[in-house]
Design a protein around this motif. Structure first.
Motif, mmCIF file in Angstrom:
data_model
loop_
_atom_site.group_PDB
_atom_site.id
_atom_site.type_symbol
_atom_site.label_atom_id
_atom_site.label_comp_id
_atom_site.label_asym_id
_atom_site.label_seq_id
_atom_site.Cartn_x
_atom_site.Cartn_y
_atom_site.Cartn_z
ATOM 1 N N ALA A 167 0.864 -1.183 0.000
ATOM 2 C CA ALA A 167 0.000 0.000 0.000
ATOM 3 C C ALA A 167 0.896 1.228 0.000
ATOM 4 O O ALA A 167 2.108 1.114 0.209
ATOM 5 N N ARG A 168 0.282 2.377 -0.200
ATOM 6 C CA ARG A 168 1.032 3.632 -0.126
ATOM 7 C C ARG A 168 0.119 4.722 0.398
ATOM 8 O O ARG A 168 -1.099 4.665 0.219
ATOM 9 N N ALA A 169 0.718 5.692 1.031
ATOM 10 C CA ALA A 169 -0.001 6.869 1.523
ATOM 11 C C ALA A 169 0.425 8.067 0.683
ATOM 12 O O ALA A 169 1.580 8.147 0.250
ATOM 13 N N PHE A 170 -0.499 8.997 0.476
ATOM 14 C CA PHE A 170 -0.170 10.207 -0.275
ATOM 15 C C PHE A 170 -1.206 11.280 0.030
ATOM 16 O O PHE A 170 -2.299 10.994 0.517
ATOM 17 N N TRP A 171 -0.823 12.539 -0.249
ATOM 18 C CA TRP A 171 -1.721 13.670 -0.049
ATOM 19 C C TRP A 171 -2.285 14.056 -1.409
ATOM 20 O O TRP A 171 -1.551 14.156 -2.404
ATOM 21 N N VAL A 172 -3.596 14.306 -1.454
ATOM 22 C CA VAL A 172 -4.229 14.820 -2.665
ATOM 23 C C VAL A 172 -5.524 15.525 -2.259
ATOM 24 O O VAL A 172 -6.273 15.029 -1.417
ATOM 25 N N GLY A 173 -5.728 16.708 -2.796
ATOM 26 C CA GLY A 173 -6.988 17.417 -2.593
ATOM 27 C C GLY A 173 -7.384 17.627 -1.146
ATOM 28 O O GLY A 173 -8.558 17.495 -0.804
ATOM 29 N N GLY A 174 -6.415 17.936 -0.290
ATOM 30 C CA GLY A 174 -6.722 18.197 1.106
ATOM 31 C C GLY A 174 -6.904 16.951 1.958
ATOM 32 O O GLY A 174 -7.375 17.039 3.089
ATOM 33 N N GLN A 175 -6.525 15.793 1.421
ATOM 34 C CA GLN A 175 -6.692 14.536 2.146
ATOM 35 C C GLN A 175 -5.412 13.706 2.091
ATOM 36 O O GLN A 175 -4.683 13.752 1.110
#
Length: 153
Positions: free
Chosen positions: A77-85
């Motif tokens: 899995a991976r985590a990332f920031w996009v669109g305020g989330q």
């Protein structure tokens, strides 16, 4: 074809056949956790399972460093920031989707959100998504133990 199969899997897992929303996402409530699935790239389908760890959070260098730390400690899995989330996402090649690896992706995403979401909110603000939908008896550990699996964290 893959989207129909994923909807079949979700119906077997949850008892309800989800309809795609305006973005094509399928809302999943499973084991007390709530997240999404989506099928992309119709010519060579990819099934994404993802959830919101933190909503309404501003991007900062410190947040991105924390996300990098999360990515160093989780697998599949991976985590990332996009669109305020901050999202946590797993992908499965469409031709490889089966009940076992799809459920594993769901458990892995729910586990990562439970593990990292609260500390991200504490450090960077924002709010949890779907926290209010968790049932009082929700226990991610019970979900894993009951199904004989564990998270790749």
């Amino acid at each position: 074809m893959v989207l129909s199969y994923v909807r079949d899997l979700l119906e077997r897992m949850t008892g309800a056949r989800p309809e795609p929303d305006d973005d094509g996402d399928l809302l999943i409530t499973y084991g007390g956790a709530t997240f999404y699935s989506r099928v992309t790239n119709p010519d060579d389908a990819i099934v994404q399972v993802f959830g919101v760890a933190v909503a309404d959070v501003d991007p900062t260098p410190e947040l991105f460093e924390a996300i990098n730390e999360i990515n160093r400690s989780i697998g599949f899995a991976r985590a990332f920031w996009v669109g305020g989330q901050v999202l946590v996402e797993a992908e499965i090649w469409g031709v490889d989707v089966n009940p076992s690896n799809f459920q594993h992706a769901c458990w892995n995403i729910a586990s990562a959100i439970d593990r990292f979401g609260p500390s991200l909110i504490e450090q960077f603000g924002g709010r949890p998504r779907f926290e209010e939908l968790k049932e009082p008896e929700y226990d991610q550990g019970e979900l894993f133990r009951a199904n004989g699996h564990g998270p790749y964290l």
